[in-house]
Design a protein around this motif. Sequence first.
Motif, PDB file in Angstrom:
ATOM      1  N   ILE A   1      -0.325   3.973  -1.710  1.00 57.60           N
ATOM      2  CA  ILE A   1      -1.591   3.630  -2.359  1.00 57.60           C
ATOM      3  C   ILE A   1      -1.442   3.680  -3.880  1.00 57.60           C
ATOM      4  N   LYS A   2      -0.764   4.690  -4.361  1.00 55.54           N
ATOM      5  CA  LYS A   2      -0.588   4.871  -5.809  1.00 55.54           C
ATOM      6  C   LYS A   2       0.309   3.795  -6.420  1.00 55.54           C
ATOM      7  N   THR A   3       1.441   3.504  -5.770  1.00 60.78           N
ATOM      8  CA  THR A   3       2.415   2.568  -6.344  1.00 60.78           C
ATOM      9  C   THR A   3       2.192   1.120  -5.911  1.00 60.78           C
ATOM     10  N   LYS A   4       1.393   0.943  -4.835  1.00 60.08           N
ATOM     11  CA  LYS A   4       1.150  -0.385  -4.268  1.00 60.08           C
ATOM     12  C   LYS A   4       2.434  -1.044  -3.760  1.00 60.08           C
ATOM     13  N   LYS A   5       3.422  -0.218  -3.388  1.00 62.68           N
ATOM     14  CA  LYS A   5       4.689  -0.708  -2.851  1.00 62.68           C
ATOM     15  C   LYS A   5       4.913  -0.113  -1.462  1.00 62.68           C
ATOM     16  N   SER A   6       5.459  -0.932  -0.570  1.00 67.47           N
ATOM     17  CA  SER A   6       5.770  -0.466   0.786  1.00 67.47           C
ATOM     18  C   SER A   6       6.910   0.540   0.759  1.00 67.47           C
ATOM     19  N   ILE A   7       6.893   1.440   1.732  1.00 68.74           N
ATOM     20  CA  ILE A   7       7.958   2.432   1.873  1.00 68.74           C
ATOM     21  C   ILE A   7       8.479   2.365   3.306  1.00 68.74           C
ATOM     22  N   THR A   8       9.802   2.297   3.432  1.00 65.30           N
ATOM     23  CA  THR A   8      10.449   2.314   4.736  1.00 65.30           C
ATOM     24  C   THR A   8      11.041   3.699   4.960  1.00 65.30           C
TER      25      THR A   8
ATOM     26  N   SER B   1       6.886  -1.044  12.805  1.00 66.29           N
ATOM     27  CA  SER B   1       8.279  -0.626  12.971  1.00 66.29           C
ATOM     28  C   SER B   1       9.199  -1.828  12.856  1.00 66.29           C
ATOM     29  N   ILE B   2      10.393  -1.585  12.303  1.00 64.88           N
ATOM     30  CA  ILE B   2      11.406  -2.628  12.189  1.00 64.88           C
ATOM     31  C   ILE B   2      12.735  -2.100  12.708  1.00 64.88           C
ATOM     32  N   GLY B   3      13.635  -3.026  13.055  1.00 65.30           N
ATOM     33  CA  GLY B   3      14.974  -2.645  13.465  1.00 65.30           C
ATOM     34  C   GLY B   3      15.112  -2.507  14.971  1.00 65.30           C
ATOM     35  N   GLU B   4      16.321  -2.162  15.366  1.00 55.31           N
ATOM     36  CA  GLU B   4      16.659  -2.001  16.776  1.00 55.31           C
ATOM     37  C   GLU B   4      16.950  -0.530  17.058  1.00 55.31           C
ATOM     38  N   GLU B   5      16.635  -0.099  18.283  1.00 58.04           N
ATOM     39  CA  GLU B   5      16.949   1.273  18.689  1.00 58.04           C
ATOM     40  C   GLU B   5      18.449   1.493  18.580  1.00 58.04           C
ATOM     41  N   PRO B   6      18.933   2.608  18.192  1.00 60.25           N
ATOM     42  CA  PRO B   6      18.193   3.817  17.833  1.00 60.25           C
ATOM     43  C   PRO B   6      17.905   3.905  16.332  1.00 60.25           C
ATOM     44  N   TYR B   7      17.923   2.766  15.656  1.00 58.09           N
ATOM     45  CA  TYR B   7      17.763   2.749  14.197  1.00 58.09           C
ATOM     46  C   TYR B   7      16.411   2.196  13.752  1.00 58.09           C
ATOM     47  N   ARG B   8      15.412   2.199  14.645  1.00 56.97           N
ATOM     48  CA  ARG B   8      14.091   1.681  14.263  1.00 56.97           C
ATOM     49  C   ARG B   8      13.453   2.583  13.219  1.00 56.97           C
ATOM     50  N   LYS B   9      12.768   1.950  12.280  1.00 53.14           N
ATOM     51  CA  LYS B   9      12.151   2.656  11.163  1.00 53.14           C
ATOM     52  C   LYS B   9      10.686   2.270  11.060  1.00 53.14           C
ATOM     53  N   VAL B  10       9.888   3.155  10.495  1.00 53.90           N
ATOM     54  CA  VAL B  10       8.492   2.866  10.227  1.00 53.90           C
ATOM     55  C   VAL B  10       8.375   2.372   8.798  1.00 53.90           C
ATOM     56  N   VAL B  11       7.591   1.293   8.618  1.00 50.44           N
ATOM     57  CA  VAL B  11       7.288   0.779   7.295  1.00 50.44           C
ATOM     58  C   VAL B  11       5.799   1.044   7.050  1.00 50.44           C
ATOM     59  N   VAL B  12       5.513   1.672   5.924  1.00 49.50           N
ATOM     60  CA  VAL B  12       4.136   1.938   5.521  1.00 49.50           C
ATOM     61  C   VAL B  12       3.839   1.036   4.338  1.00 49.50           C
ATOM     62  N   SER B  13       2.784   0.231   4.451  1.00 47.10           N
ATOM     63  CA  SER B  13       2.450  -0.692   3.374  1.00 47.10           C
ATOM     64  C   SER B  13       0.959  -0.692   3.104  1.00 47.10           C
ATOM     65  N   LEU B  14       0.578  -1.268   1.983  1.00 41.60           N
ATOM     66  CA  LEU B  14      -0.816  -1.340   1.579  1.00 41.60           C
ATOM     67  C   LEU B  14      -1.563  -2.293   2.502  1.00 41.60           C
ATOM     68  N   ASN B  15      -2.741  -1.898   2.932  1.00 45.90           N
ATOM     69  CA  ASN B  15      -3.581  -2.751   3.777  1.00 45.90           C
ATOM     70  C   ASN B  15      -4.397  -3.634   2.842  1.00 45.90           C
ATOM     71  N   LYS B  16      -4.224  -4.939   2.955  1.00 48.64           N
ATOM     72  CA  LYS B  16      -4.901  -5.857   2.006  1.00 48.64           C
ATOM     73  C   LYS B  16      -6.238  -6.301   2.490  1.00 48.64           C
TER      74      LYS B  16
ATOM     75  N   ALA C   1       3.570  11.671   6.667  1.00 46.66           N
ATOM     76  CA  ALA C   1       2.782  10.441   6.753  1.00 46.66           C
ATOM     77  C   ALA C   1       1.693  10.409   5.683  1.00 46.66           C
ATOM     78  N   VAL C   2       0.993  11.520   5.516  1.00 43.87           N
ATOM     79  CA  VAL C   2      -0.072  11.601   4.515  1.00 43.87           C
ATOM     80  C   VAL C   2       0.509  11.448   3.103  1.00 43.87           C
ATOM     81  N   LYS C   3       1.624  12.104   2.856  1.00 45.66           N
ATOM     82  CA  LYS C   3       2.275  12.027   1.542  1.00 45.66           C
ATOM     83  C   LYS C   3       2.744  10.603   1.246  1.00 45.66           C
ATOM     84  N   ILE C   4       3.372   9.959   2.219  1.00 44.56           N
ATOM     85  CA  ILE C   4       3.870   8.598   2.041  1.00 44.56           C
ATOM     86  C   ILE C   4       2.703   7.641   1.824  1.00 44.56           C
ATOM     87  N   ALA C   5       1.622   7.809   2.567  1.00 42.56           N
ATOM     88  CA  ALA C   5       0.444   6.959   2.395  1.00 42.56           C
ATOM     89  C   ALA C   5      -0.095   7.078   0.971  1.00 42.56           C
ATOM     90  N   GLY C   6      -0.141   8.293   0.465  1.00 40.26           N
ATOM     91  CA  GLY C   6      -0.593   8.502  -0.914  1.00 40.26           C
ATOM     92  C   GLY C   6       0.292   7.793  -1.918  1.00 40.26           C
TER      93      GLY C   6
END
Length: 117
Positions: free
Chosen positions: A69-76, A102-117, A61-66
């Motif tokens: 923030i660096k690329t300004k692009k969301s990661i799923t 989170s997006i999707g339906e169980e059991p395939y739900r995923k977390v999306v991390v995006s920039l907070n505007k 989570a910490v790595k993905i957040a970094g």
Amino acid sequence: IKIDINGEDTGYLIGYRGDVLNSIQTIVSNVASKSSKEKVRVIVNIGGYREKREKDLQNLAVKIAGTVIKTKKSITLEPMSAYERKIIHTKLQQNDKVKTHSIGEEPYRKVVVSLNK
């Protein structure tokens, strides 16, 4: 109810990313709840896997957040169980530069991390 299993060669009981372990936990929970009037919550842990996985997910989570923030692009992220998604969401609540959902339906739900505007 907590069940800890330790021993040699327990990797096959954990499976890929805990798939087998989660299935064992579901089966044991269903059996325990069937013989009770109330739903019984059972947590099965094999060789400390749950703690190790939680730490790995927090580090991810910490790595993905970094990266976000660096690329300004969301990661799923890859599909995860509700328990694992909660670890990611909880860890990143402390970071005001990113947001999660989170997006999707169980059991395939995923977390999306995006920039907070």
